[in-house]
Design a protein around this motif. Structure first.
Motif: not given
Length: 315
Positions: A27-45
């Motif tokens: 949960h560090e802040g140095s990641v763009s929102q778009q990239t964060r959402e893409r990574v989180e989607a893969v984690i969920r999938q």
């Protein structure tokens, strides 16, 4: 043990670097929102779950390495472990140290616990009687100390080289009557390999062997010294520093002062109490560093499985 996805896998599936996945997980802040959402989607999938039990043990980090020593009171293993720890800490790993007591069943139980906790890797001090089949699930994420197993990374000591170093030095000094105190041949390395190297050297140089084999302890060294030491003995090679301590105690008790004692393994206690002992430095500290480096490289995908032999040197 079931295979689980790693941060490296999530990074590949997300098209980002491992460090980016780590920042998302922490949960560090140095990641763009778009990239964060893409990574989180893969984690969920993928249903990816980092080592939660490891986090519970240690706070926020999910990087844990198990270290299975054979004896917590072993000076040689302690030297190796002490050099592993700084490297593991430096790379964000915390160790769990467990003791096997040379018991295969205990090793199996410890590995089961480590698997339940989803630890990242294991450094294991092997011993005679420990079968490779038990270790198979850990093949890609384990480094074995002291013993070799097909298909596993290992860090071993040069048993034969150590004995030959001592034999060569004693021969250079003019010694011809060289006795040997060792470990029973049921032990593959400290026992059989070192003893056979002594016998081979005696045969090469036309020497008469005088040997006694027992346990890996100073008590055994004391008890067996009387068997291996004959009236003409002028040098004594001991298969370990602990055996040497017992043998020196025997020589002192018998008031025998004209025998050069040699030891394989130069522990601080032996060199402090009996600096006149001719010792071989096995490189315990170096072995610990190389084991940690090899495991870290395997866990990051940067190194293949390999066998490492730590060279010996006279000290």
């Amino acid at each position: 043990m079931q295979n689980r996805l790693t941060i490296k896998d999530i990074a590949r599936l997300s098209g980002v670097g491992k460090s980016t996945v780590s920042r998302v997980l922490n949960h560090e802040g140095s990641v763009s929102q778009q990239t964060r959402e893409r990574v989180e989607a893969v984690i969920r999938q993928q249903g990816f779950t980092p080592s939660k039990s490891a986090r519970a043990m240690r706070g926020q980090s999910d990087k844990v390495v198990g270290i299975l020593v054979s004896r917590l009171d072993s000076p040689s293993e302690n030297q190796a472990v002490r050099t592993m720890l700084p490297l593991l800490y430096q790379h964000g790993y915390d160790p769990i140290v467990m003791e096997s007591q040379f018991d295969s069943q205990l090793v199996q139980e410890h590995l089961h616990v480590l698997a339940q906790r989803n630890v990242d890797g294991v450094i294991l001090f092997g011993f005679t009687g420990l079968e490779a089949e038990m270790l198979q699930p850990w093949q890609e994420k384990m480094v074995v100390m002291v013993r070799e197993y097909q298909g596993f990374s290992s860090v071993c000591y040069d048993d034969a080289g150590a004995v030959n170093l001592l034999m060569d030095r004693l021969l250079q000094q003019g010694h011809r009557d060289i006795s040997y105190l060792g470990v029973r041949q049921s032990d593959a390395t400290t026992g059989a390999r070192r003893y056979q190297t002594y016998l081979d050297a005696c045969q090469r140089h036309g020497l008469t062997p005088h040997a006694a084999l027992g346990e890996l302890s100073y008590q055994s060294g004391f008890q067996l010294a009387a068997e291996a030491i004959v009236p003409q003995t002028r040098a004594l090679i001991c298969a370990s520093d602990s055996i040497a301590l017992g043998a020196i105690k025997y020589l002192q008790q018998q008031q025998i002062a004209d025998i050069q004692v040699c030891a394989i393994g130069n522990t601080p206690l032996l060199s402090f109490l009996f600096p006149e002992t001719l010792s071989v430095e096995f490189g315990y500290g170096s072995a610990g560093v190389q084991a940690a480096q090899q495991l870290l490289a395997q866990l990051s995908g940067d190194a293949p499985i390999r066998r490492i032999v730590v060279p010996s040197k006279l000290s």
